[in-house]
Design a protein around this motif. Structure first.
Motif, mmCIF file in Angstrom:
data_model
loop_
_atom_site.group_PDB
_atom_site.id
_atom_site.type_symbol
_atom_site.label_atom_id
_atom_site.label_comp_id
_atom_site.label_asym_id
_atom_site.label_seq_id
_atom_site.Cartn_x
_atom_site.Cartn_y
_atom_site.Cartn_z
ATOM 1 N N TYR A 16 -6.619 5.152 2.059
ATOM 2 C CA TYR A 16 -5.645 6.052 2.692
ATOM 3 C C TYR A 16 -4.945 6.939 1.655
ATOM 4 N N GLY A 38 -4.398 0.446 6.683
ATOM 5 C CA GLY A 38 -3.597 -0.384 5.767
ATOM 6 C C GLY A 38 -4.436 -1.432 5.068
ATOM 7 N N THR A 94 2.092 -0.293 8.826
ATOM 8 C CA THR A 94 0.814 0.341 9.204
ATOM 9 C C THR A 94 1.099 1.597 10.033
ATOM 10 N N VAL A 97 1.938 4.380 7.685
ATOM 11 C CA VAL A 97 0.769 4.971 7.014
ATOM 12 C C VAL A 97 0.021 5.888 7.984
#
Ligand SMILES: NC(=O)c1ccc[n+]([C@@H]2O[C@H](COP(=O)([O-])OP(=O)(O)OC[C@H]3O[C@@H](n4cnc5c(N)ncnc54)[C@H](O)[C@@H]3O)[C@@H](O)[C@H]2O)c1
Length: 455
Positions: A16, A38, A94, A97
């Motif tokens: 990511y 994640g 998560t 993100v």
């Protein structure tokens, strides 16, 4: 049109971060993730473990509160509520993100990527065409071929993070990072924990003084630590597992649960169409994170370098920069590593043993937490800060901390090392008082043979 400049497989801290950076470079970027964004770190690794470690710390503090004049009832663990707390932490991060990826214009596909040619992959019903590929598929728990470990009910850290009740007893096979962190958590939660480690020391690749200190503190917390021992078989009897252990003398331990934490293996599914160079099943990369295929990069655990989330992220940034034409190289010289035990461990650079082997002469300064004012005030006097320097230049080449806040203050040593700093640089830097960080200041003074708070 599913045509991208960069496709990234795997949405962990390698993937990511690479995706965000690639997109920031103006590259059309797609990220494919089969589970949750994640990766291991956010979902079943670093973050949920740290949520449980915080609880272990709280329990430890409550159990010792009477020494500080605070009377508490005996604490109890409600494992279902603990899991809800842990899941909330994971969900929050998560989700965060996911929002970052969206804000940076990264397209995310949920599903298992299957590379079908050197420039195409499929995910669900979609065909994605890419100019460049970054493989960030990570690793999974390795189960060694010991009889009985393939039995249903044998746990890894993934399942232990989902336990709805505290097991009465737990045998942990492998006294590395995962083994020691879970031993810390479940011993504080009330399990009778045994750690079986094949090598002569826990966390065998780290400075020996850290291993010895950790063995002492785990033992003091009631953990039975068996080093130089290997498990030869596991059998199931009624409700319990019988774990046969070979050591100085052979023993069999009965336990409600068995967890295996003996290292991890690379995730290579969906990549067989790429003629990648592998070694011990890890994808080989150069310092720009490029594989043997010009347009294919690999980052994180799947490369078999240092299996840490922050290394994967650093590799992801290098890969994205190189693809964007801003060439730079990954360096592994200064990588802090942390273990979330009680007390914590923070370590960077060479261990004392490695430094003695690599340098003609070294200087070592060790300052005990028992002499650090803040540690005494906190009632956390176990441990030390150790600085290692090249005797000739005074340059810091290693730092190892066993004590409160070790995982935070190790970054001071990393920053000094990155700048090529010396013992004098640390000694002449004013450190705030009272802080645990002063132990680093004092260790520098000890190494320079001019200690203030030590005889
Ligand atoms: N705090 C953190 O940064 C953190 C936390 C968890 C995991 N991780 C990373 O995840 C990876 C996996 O962690 P891990 O603890 O599984 O691996 P590890 O390599 O840290 O430790 C595995 C341990 O198992 C021992 N071992 C191997 N085979 C054995 C056997 N048959 N019987 C007994 N002992 C045996 C090894 O000697 C070693 O000490 C590591 O790279 C680790 O750094 C990091």
């Amino acid at each position: 049109m599913n045509k991208y400049d960069v496709a990234i497989i795997g949405g962990g801290p390698g993937g990511y971060v690479a995706a965000i950076r690639a997109s920031q470079h103006g590259l059309k970027t797609v990220l494919v993730e089969k589970d949750q964004i994640g990766g291991t770190c956010l979902n079943i690794g670093c973050i949920p473990t740290k949520a449980l470690v915080k609880n272990a710390e709280l329990l430890h503090e409550i159990k010792n509160a009477k020494n500080r004049g605070i009377i508490c009832d005996a604490p109890k663990v409600d494992m279902k509520a603990v899991l809800a707390m842990k899941n909330n932490v994971v969900k929050q991060l998560t989700g965060g993100v996911g929002a970052l990826l969206k804000a940076n214009g990264v397209t995310v596909f949920q599903g298992e990527a299957n590379v079908i040619s050197e420039h195409e992959l499929t995910v669900q019903d979609h065909v994605i065409t890419f100019e460049n590929l970054i493989i960030a598929t990570g690793s999974s728990n390795n189960i060694p071929p010991i009889p009985g470990l393939d039995m249903a009910g044998i746990l890894t850290s993934t399942e232990l993070l989902e336990m709805e009740a505290v097991p009465e007893s737990l045998v942990i096979i492998g006294g590395g990072v995962i083994g020691c962190e879970f031993a810390t958590v479940f011993s504080q939660f009330g399990s009778k924990v045994t750690v079986v480690e094949m090598q002569d020391a826990l966390i065998p690749n780290m400075d020996l003084e850290l291993s010895k200190g950790l063995k002492r503190s785990l033992t003091a917390a009631g953990v039975s630590v068996l080093t130089g021992c290997s498990v030869t078989k596991v059998e199931k009897n009624d409700d319990d597992y019988q774990v046969t252990i070979r050591g100085d003398k052979d023993t069999t331990i009965s336990a409600a649960c068995v967890m295996v934490s003996v290292g991890r293996k690379s995730n290579l599914a969906g990549l067989s169409k790429l003629p990648l160079t592998l070694e011990r099943n890890y994808i080989q990369v150069d310092d720009e994170m490029a594989t043997n295929l010009e347009h294919v990069y690999a980052i994180g655990d799947v490369t078999g370098k240092i299996q840490l989330a922050h290394v994967a992220s650093a590799q992801g940034l290098v890969a994205a920069d190189c693809i964007a034409g801003k060439k730079r190289k990954m360096s592994y010289e200064i990588v802090p590593s942390c273990i979330y035990t009680l007390p914590e461990i923070g370590s960077v650079g060479l261990s004392e043993q490695q430094a003695r082997a690599a340098y003609d002469a070294i200087t070592v300064g060790v300052f005990p937490m028992a002499a650090c004012g803040k540690a005494v005030a906190m009632g956390q006097t176990t441990g030390f800060t150790k600085l290692i320097a090249d005797e000739k230049s005074g340059k810091i080449i290693g730092c190892h901390i066993f004590g409160p806040n070790a995982t935070e203050i190790i970054s001071e040593a990393a920053a000094v090392m990155k700048a090529g700093g010396t013992l004098v640089d640390i000694a002449e830097t004013i450190h705030a008082h009272p802080t645990i960080n002063e132990s680093m200041h004092e260790a520098a003074h000890v190494a320079l043979k001019e200690p203030i708070h030590m005889m």
